[in-house]
Design a protein around this motif. Structure first.
Motif, PDB file in Angstrom:
ATOM      1  N   LEU A 161       0.819  -1.223   0.000  1.00 39.12           N
ATOM      2  CA  LEU A 161       0.000   0.000   0.000  1.00 39.12           C
ATOM      3  C   LEU A 161       0.847   1.266   0.000  1.00 39.12           C
ATOM      4  O   LEU A 161       2.053   1.213   0.270  1.00 39.12           O
ATOM      5  CB  LEU A 161      -0.872   0.026   1.272  1.00 39.12           C
ATOM      6  CG  LEU A 161      -1.801  -1.173   1.512  1.00 39.12           C
ATOM      7  CD1 LEU A 161      -2.365  -1.122   2.925  1.00 39.12           C
ATOM      8  CD2 LEU A 161      -2.939  -1.154   0.497  1.00 39.12           C
ATOM      9  N   ARG A 162       0.203   2.407  -0.269  1.00 43.03           N
ATOM     10  CA  ARG A 162       0.867   3.709  -0.059  1.00 43.03           C
ATOM     11  C   ARG A 162       1.080   3.862   1.441  1.00 43.03           C
ATOM     12  O   ARG A 162       0.192   3.550   2.238  1.00 43.03           O
ATOM     13  CB  ARG A 162      -0.054   4.848  -0.531  1.00 43.03           C
ATOM     14  CG  ARG A 162      -0.205   5.007  -2.022  1.00 43.03           C
ATOM     15  CD  ARG A 162       0.988   5.699  -2.658  1.00 43.03           C
ATOM     16  NE  ARG A 162       1.377   6.951  -2.021  1.00 43.03           N
ATOM     17  CZ  ARG A 162       0.888   8.157  -2.319  1.00 43.03           C
ATOM     18  NH1 ARG A 162      -0.044   8.278  -3.233  1.00 43.03           N
ATOM     19  NH2 ARG A 162       1.323   9.236  -1.697  1.00 43.03           N
ATOM     20  N   ASP A 163       2.238   4.359   1.828  1.00 39.44           N
ATOM     21  CA  ASP A 163       2.527   4.430   3.266  1.00 39.44           C
ATOM     22  C   ASP A 163       1.537   5.318   4.025  1.00 39.44           C
ATOM     23  O   ASP A 163       1.184   5.033   5.169  1.00 39.44           O
ATOM     24  CB  ASP A 163       3.983   4.857   3.529  1.00 39.44           C
ATOM     25  CG  ASP A 163       4.242   6.305   3.184  1.00 39.44           C
ATOM     26  OD1 ASP A 163       3.476   6.889   2.377  1.00 39.44           O
ATOM     27  OD2 ASP A 163       5.210   6.863   3.722  1.00 39.44           O
ATOM     28  N   ASP A 164       1.028   6.366   3.356  1.00 41.69           N
ATOM     29  CA  ASP A 164       0.088   7.297   4.012  1.00 41.69           C
ATOM     30  C   ASP A 164      -1.184   6.582   4.484  1.00 41.69           C
ATOM     31  O   ASP A 164      -1.836   7.015   5.423  1.00 41.69           O
ATOM     32  CB  ASP A 164      -0.390   8.409   3.062  1.00 41.69           C
ATOM     33  CG  ASP A 164       0.693   8.989   2.207  1.00 41.69           C
ATOM     34  OD1 ASP A 164       1.524   8.210   1.693  1.00 41.69           O
ATOM     35  OD2 ASP A 164       0.709  10.206   2.056  1.00 41.69           O
ATOM     36  N   ASP A 165      -1.548   5.499   3.762  1.00 39.71           N
ATOM     37  CA  ASP A 165      -2.809   4.817   4.058  1.00 39.71           C
ATOM     38  C   ASP A 165      -2.676   3.736   5.128  1.00 39.71           C
ATOM     39  O   ASP A 165      -3.674   3.234   5.643  1.00 39.71           O
ATOM     40  CB  ASP A 165      -3.362   4.160   2.775  1.00 39.71           C
ATOM     41  CG  ASP A 165      -3.635   5.185   1.686  1.00 39.71           C
ATOM     42  OD1 ASP A 165      -3.977   6.329   2.042  1.00 39.71           O
ATOM     43  OD2 ASP A 165      -3.494   4.850   0.504  1.00 39.71           O
ATOM     44  N   ASN A 170       6.756   9.294  11.510  1.00 36.25           N
ATOM     45  CA  ASN A 170       6.206  10.555  11.019  1.00 36.25           C
ATOM     46  C   ASN A 170       4.776  10.371  10.511  1.00 36.25           C
ATOM     47  O   ASN A 170       3.881  11.152  10.849  1.00 36.25           O
ATOM     48  CB  ASN A 170       7.116  11.149   9.924  1.00 36.25           C
ATOM     49  CG  ASN A 170       7.499  10.151   8.846  1.00 36.25           C
ATOM     50  OD1 ASN A 170       7.925   9.040   9.135  1.00 36.25           O
ATOM     51  ND2 ASN A 170       7.306  10.520   7.609  1.00 36.25           N
ATOM     52  N   GLU A 171       4.539   9.297   9.726  1.00 40.42           N
ATOM     53  CA  GLU A 171       3.171   9.055   9.220  1.00 40.42           C
ATOM     54  C   GLU A 171       2.252   8.630  10.361  1.00 40.42           C
ATOM     55  O   GLU A 171       1.086   9.023  10.421  1.00 40.42           O
ATOM     56  CB  GLU A 171       3.156   7.959   8.151  1.00 40.42           C
ATOM     57  CG  GLU A 171       3.625   8.378   6.775  1.00 40.42           C
ATOM     58  CD  GLU A 171       2.829   9.525   6.150  1.00 40.42           C
ATOM     59  OE1 GLU A 171       1.683   9.791   6.555  1.00 40.42           O
ATOM     60  OE2 GLU A 171       3.396  10.185   5.258  1.00 40.42           O
ATOM     61  N   TYR A 172       2.782   7.821  11.257  1.00 41.29           N
ATOM     62  CA  TYR A 172       1.984   7.358  12.403  1.00 41.29           C
ATOM     63  C   TYR A 172       1.485   8.572  13.206  1.00 41.29           C
ATOM     64  O   TYR A 172       0.299   8.660  13.546  1.00 41.29           O
ATOM     65  CB  TYR A 172       2.848   6.430  13.271  1.00 41.29           C
ATOM     66  CG  TYR A 172       2.351   6.261  14.685  1.00 41.29           C
ATOM     67  CD1 TYR A 172       1.272   5.417  14.969  1.00 41.29           C
ATOM     68  CD2 TYR A 172       2.942   6.950  15.744  1.00 41.29           C
ATOM     69  CE1 TYR A 172       0.805   5.269  16.268  1.00 41.29           C
ATOM     70  CE2 TYR A 172       2.493   6.802  17.034  1.00 41.29           C
ATOM     71  CZ  TYR A 172       1.414   5.968  17.304  1.00 41.29           C
ATOM     72  OH  TYR A 172       0.954   5.837  18.584  1.00 41.29           O
TER      73      TYR A 172
END
Ligand code: ATP
Ligand code: PRP
Ligand code: MG
Length: 285
Positions: free
Chosen positions: A50-54, A72-74
């Motif tokens: 998946l895209r990391d943002d999702d 950072n995304e978490y």
């Protein structure tokens, strides 16, 4: 039917190779399935790409049970997931940067300025904590170009070596967050999935310990054994075996990567010879 654990990893990008490498180090063989999903042949694991943002959202909603994502995304996505393991890879920082020629007196410089970022939640919280009133311009990529094209006065983005900042005439002035890849999990896993996750975590720890340590073998004159053993803690204590050559022993032990060079120098000083240092494949403590 036996349950299967579903893991979300980044499809392509900075995290993909290291995430797949971690699974490989855990002895997990992945079948060449479809582009967006595959299964492991020797472990009850299904992999979603998946895209990391999702990833935080999919894990929170239980579409995936666990996932590997940058801290950072978490933090940016604020999803109710659990941090299960800090992997130690993909280390980077989230920093504020301004044009290289600007004098920087301190955080107050940002008051009234426009800051471009893909991490508005983390940035706004950082600014609020520091009582800075600035405008946040949200863009989804190529953030470092923003000051050069007049879109913003400063940027808030990922920095690792600093070469992207340098190439865009910027300098890092504040570090807001130090990040690494995290293994996150859904908070409502059933017992069977938890058992699979525990097995996976056991393997991850074994692989991590192995990387953090080296196996060392050396020859030592018997009269120096005590002082040499004192430098080598080993997992319990070092193994000492007599050499065919009388008066000498072979010493085997495990040392931490971080202490490595210092210990080697001290061992040589104490009379150790024929020092061999080998990587460890797995380490169960
Ligand atoms: N230069 C870097 N050094 C180390 N880690 C980094 C670096 N850049 C990014 N990362 C980490 O890797 C993660 C993924 O970075 P990447 O640039 O591949 O993301 P992306 O472009 O958003 O990918 P996607 O297409 O999946 O959305 C980041 O969220 C961060 O945690
Ligand atoms: O300090 P550095 O070592 O230069 O690394 C920082 C850069 O790395 C990442 O981008 P990446 O190279 O992954 O490209 P992307 O913007 O396409 O994600 C990040 O978004 C920064 O731009
Ligand atoms: Mg992304």
């Amino acid at each position: 039917m036996k349950d299967i654990l579903k893991i979300a990893v980044q499809k392509s990008g900075r995290l993909n190779e290291k995430s797949m490498g971690l699974l490989k180090e855990c002895g997990i063989k992945i079948n060449n399935g479809g582009k967006l999903m595959s299964t492991a042949s020797n472990f009850p694991l299904e992999i979603f790409y998946l895209r990391d943002d999702d990833i935080p959202q999919y894990v929170a909603e239980g579409v995936a049970d666990i996932g590997i994502v940058g801290e950072n995304e978490y933090l940016e996505k604020q999803q109710p997931v659990e941090i299960i393991n800090r992997t130690g890879f993909s280390k980077c920082r989230l920093s504020l940067a301004i044009k290289r020629e600007e004098a920087y007196p301190g955080l107050e410089w940002f008051s009234g300025k426009r800051i471009a970022t893909s991490y508005p939640v983390i940035l706004k919280s950082f600014l609020q904590k520091n009582n800075i009133d600035a405008t946040v311009e949200v863009i989804s990529g190529s953030v470092e170009i923003a000051p050069g094209i007049g879109l913003a006065d400063a940027v808030f983005d990922i920095v690792s070596t600093g070469s992207t900042l340098l190439a865009n005439g910027l300098k890092e002035v504040e570090v807001a967050l130090r990040s690494e890849a995290l293994l996150i999990a859904n908070t409502m896993l059933n017992r069977e999935k938890k058992e699979i996750l525990d097995k996976l975590l056991f393997r991850i720890e074994a692989a991590k310990s192995a990387k953090q340590n080296k196996y060392i073998l050396l020859n030592a004159p018997n009269e120096k054994l005590d002082s040499i053993i004192a430098l080598l803690p080993g997992m319990r204590s070092p193994t000492v075996l007599p050499l065919a050559d009388e008066g000498w022993s072979s010493v085997h032990s495990v040392i931490n990567e971080d202490d490595f060079w210092e210990v080697i120098d001290q061992l040589k000083e104490k009379g150790a010879e024929g020092i061999l240092v080998c990587p460890i494949e797995k380490m169960i403590v």
